[in-house]
Write an enzyme that holds these catalytic residues in place. Structure first.
Site, PDB file in Angstrom:
ATOM      1  N   MET A 172       0.819  -1.211   0.000  1.00 49.24           N
ATOM      2  CA  MET A 172       0.000   0.000   0.000  1.00 49.24           C
ATOM      3  C   MET A 172       0.859   1.271   0.000  1.00 49.24           C
ATOM      4  O   MET A 172       0.329   2.365  -0.050  1.00 49.24           O
ATOM      5  CB  MET A 172      -0.970  -0.002   1.185  1.00 49.24           C
ATOM      6  CG  MET A 172      -2.086  -1.014   1.039  1.00 49.24           C
ATOM      7  SD  MET A 172      -3.284  -0.531  -0.238  1.00 49.24           S
ATOM      8  CE  MET A 172      -4.431  -1.929  -0.135  1.00 49.24           C
ATOM      9  N   TYR A 196       2.496   6.817  14.104  1.00 46.78           N
ATOM     10  CA  TYR A 196       1.354   5.893  14.019  1.00 46.78           C
ATOM     11  C   TYR A 196       0.082   6.575  14.514  1.00 46.78           C
ATOM     12  O   TYR A 196      -0.971   6.521  13.866  1.00 46.78           O
ATOM     13  CB  TYR A 196       1.688   4.663  14.863  1.00 46.78           C
ATOM     14  CG  TYR A 196       0.553   3.677  15.090  1.00 46.78           C
ATOM     15  CD1 TYR A 196       0.254   2.700  14.147  1.00 46.78           C
ATOM     16  CD2 TYR A 196      -0.194   3.714  16.272  1.00 46.78           C
ATOM     17  CE1 TYR A 196      -0.769   1.784  14.370  1.00 46.78           C
ATOM     18  CE2 TYR A 196      -1.216   2.809  16.499  1.00 46.78           C
ATOM     19  CZ  TYR A 196      -1.507   1.843  15.544  1.00 46.78           C
ATOM     20  OH  TYR A 196      -2.516   0.943  15.774  1.00 46.78           O
ATOM     21  N   LYS A 207      -3.622   7.410  12.642  1.00 43.01           N
ATOM     22  CA  LYS A 207      -4.911   6.925  13.146  1.00 43.01           C
ATOM     23  C   LYS A 207      -5.856   8.094  13.443  1.00 43.01           C
ATOM     24  O   LYS A 207      -7.065   7.985  13.212  1.00 43.01           O
ATOM     25  CB  LYS A 207      -4.704   6.048  14.391  1.00 43.01           C
ATOM     26  CG  LYS A 207      -3.952   4.737  14.114  1.00 43.01           C
ATOM     27  CD  LYS A 207      -4.670   3.846  13.103  1.00 43.01           C
ATOM     28  CE  LYS A 207      -4.175   2.403  13.113  1.00 43.01           C
ATOM     29  NZ  LYS A 207      -4.803   1.609  12.025  1.00 43.01           N
ATOM     30  N   ALA A 215      -0.588   9.673  14.656  1.00 47.15           N
ATOM     31  CA  ALA A 215      -1.012  10.708  13.702  1.00 47.15           C
ATOM     32  C   ALA A 215      -1.833  10.098  12.572  1.00 47.15           C
ATOM     33  O   ALA A 215      -2.871  10.643  12.180  1.00 47.15           O
ATOM     34  CB  ALA A 215       0.214  11.427  13.135  1.00 47.15           C
ATOM     35  N   ILE A 242      -3.964  -5.731  21.532  1.00 44.49           N
ATOM     36  CA  ILE A 242      -4.429  -7.035  21.037  1.00 44.49           C
ATOM     37  C   ILE A 242      -3.212  -7.955  20.845  1.00 44.49           C
ATOM     38  O   ILE A 242      -2.148  -7.500  20.405  1.00 44.49           O
ATOM     39  CB  ILE A 242      -5.187  -6.866  19.687  1.00 44.49           C
ATOM     40  CG1 ILE A 242      -6.211  -5.721  19.750  1.00 44.49           C
ATOM     41  CG2 ILE A 242      -5.844  -8.179  19.260  1.00 44.49           C
ATOM     42  CD1 ILE A 242      -7.306  -5.873  20.781  1.00 44.49           C
TER      43      ILE A 242
END
Ligand SMILES: NC(=O)c1ccc[n+]([C@@H]2O[C@H](COP(=O)([O-])OP(=O)(O)OC[C@H]3O[C@@H](n4cnc5c(N)ncnc54)[C@H](OP(=O)(O)O)[C@@H]3O)[C@@H](O)[C@H]2O)c1
Ligand SMILES: *[C@@H]1O[C@H](CO)[C@@H](O)[C@H](O)[C@H]1NC(C)=O
Length: 293
Positions: free
Chosen positions: A93, A183, A187, A185, A218
């Site tokens: 991506m 990261y 999100k 930022a 998680i």
């Protein structure tokens, strides 16, 4: 502070639950039967588990990530589990042409799309911000801009099917968690973009639901490897997390919080006292285990 974190946050969550938690409409696995679903970041972690749940529910699957060998294995397993069909497109991506290629593949094979699950993330370091602006730029491409591009290309099909967009985010997309600045930022950017888009859809009578997933810690292999030496506390199971995300998407909910009490507690505390939330988060870090890079 440790005790506060263990007792206070879940308690707050419970209180919040009473106020804000209206029992969700009943979820039935048949809701996904025969549905055409794209899952990004499906070669490992939560994305892989979502693919397995969807396969059991007899959905049609199009998976994507970079590692072709892993995707092949996941597709095989999905077919064993009962997927109506399963295929993959491999690629990064970071490559700005991939989103269109993936959506075109869905269009060519299915002629439509019911659910777009955006879940992939590029590699992030877990440490003090190191001043590498190039990394932030690249991460915005992978974690944010590719989500926008996938959505843009998929929207005509989703409008047609009155489908759903599911955006996997994090508590770090709601409050500035330390050691995760780039990261976090990306999100926050997702929350801004997709919350705005949801509002526009309502104004414009576009019946495509947008579900933002606010996840805590998680137990995916990558997350545990990168942060377990610094973060106190036990990570929640990726299998259940994946199922909760699918349920919320199918029920067209605005947000999903997982693990529910912990995340809701933190969101409530953020609204009441962001300073207290910040200090609770900091107290949950083993700062002495951070090696500056
Ligand atoms: N685990 C947690 O504690 C946690 C907490 C909060 C939020 N989340 C969110 O949950 C989602 C899934 O996380 P996870 O823990 O399951 O992560 P993961 O196991 O590291 O999976 C990430 C996925 O993204 C793919 N990927 C990596 N770089 C890519 C690239 N450049 N282009 C395309 N795909 C790429 C990976 O496959 P390849 O390497 O094959 O490309 C993999 O399939 C993410 O959005 C994450 O932010 C996780
Ligand atoms: C929006 O789409 C969903 C799923 O197709 C449907 O259940 C719902 O009734 C639709 N809402 C409106 C206002 O058309």
């Amino acid at each position: 502070m440790g005790l506060l974190l263990k007792v206070f946050i879940p308690l707050l969550g419970l209180v919040l639950a009473y106020y804000f938690y209206s029992a969700p409409a009943n979820f039935h696995e048949e809701m996904l039967r025969g549905k055409r679903v794209i899952v990004t970041g499906a070669s490992s972690g939560i994305g892989e588990q979502m693919a397995y749940h969807l396969a059991r529910m007899e959905a049609h699957l199009l998976l994507t990530a970079r590692r072709e060998a892993k995707l092949q294995k996941v597709v095989e397993r999905c077919l064993e589990l009962g997927a109506a069909s399963a295929r993959y497109v491999s690629g990064s991506m970071e490559d700005t042409t991939l989103p269109e290629v993936v959506v075109k593949e869905a269009e060519n094979t299915w002629g439509g799309l019911d659910m777009l699950i955006l879940n992939h993330i590029g590699h992030s370091y877990f440490n003090y911000f190191n001043g590498d602006v190039g990394h932030v730029r690249k991460l915005l491409e992978t974690n944010f801009l590719s989500y926008v591009a996938m959505t843009t290309y998929a929207l005509p099909m989703l409008k047609e099917s009155e489908g759903s967009i599911v955006v996997v985010s994090s508590m770090a997309g709601k409050t500035g968690a330390p050691l995760l600045a780039p990261y976090s930022a990306t999100k926050f950017a997702l929350d801004g973009f997709f919350s705005s888009l949801r509002n526009e859809f309502t104004m414009d009578k576009v019946n495509v639901s947008i579900t933002v997933c606010v996840l805590g810690y998680i137990n995916t292999e990558n997350a545990v490897r990168v942060i377990s030496h610094v973060i106190h506390g036990k990570p929640s199971p990726k299998e259940e997390c994946a199922l909760e995300i699918i349920k919320s998407g199918a029920l067209r909910q605005r947000e999903v919080h997982y693990p529910p009490w912990e995340v809701r507690g933190m969101l409530l505390l953020r609204a009441i006292s962001p300073e207290l939330l910040d200090s609770l988060i900091r107290s949950n870090y083993n700062v002495e285990n951070i090696r500056r890079t």
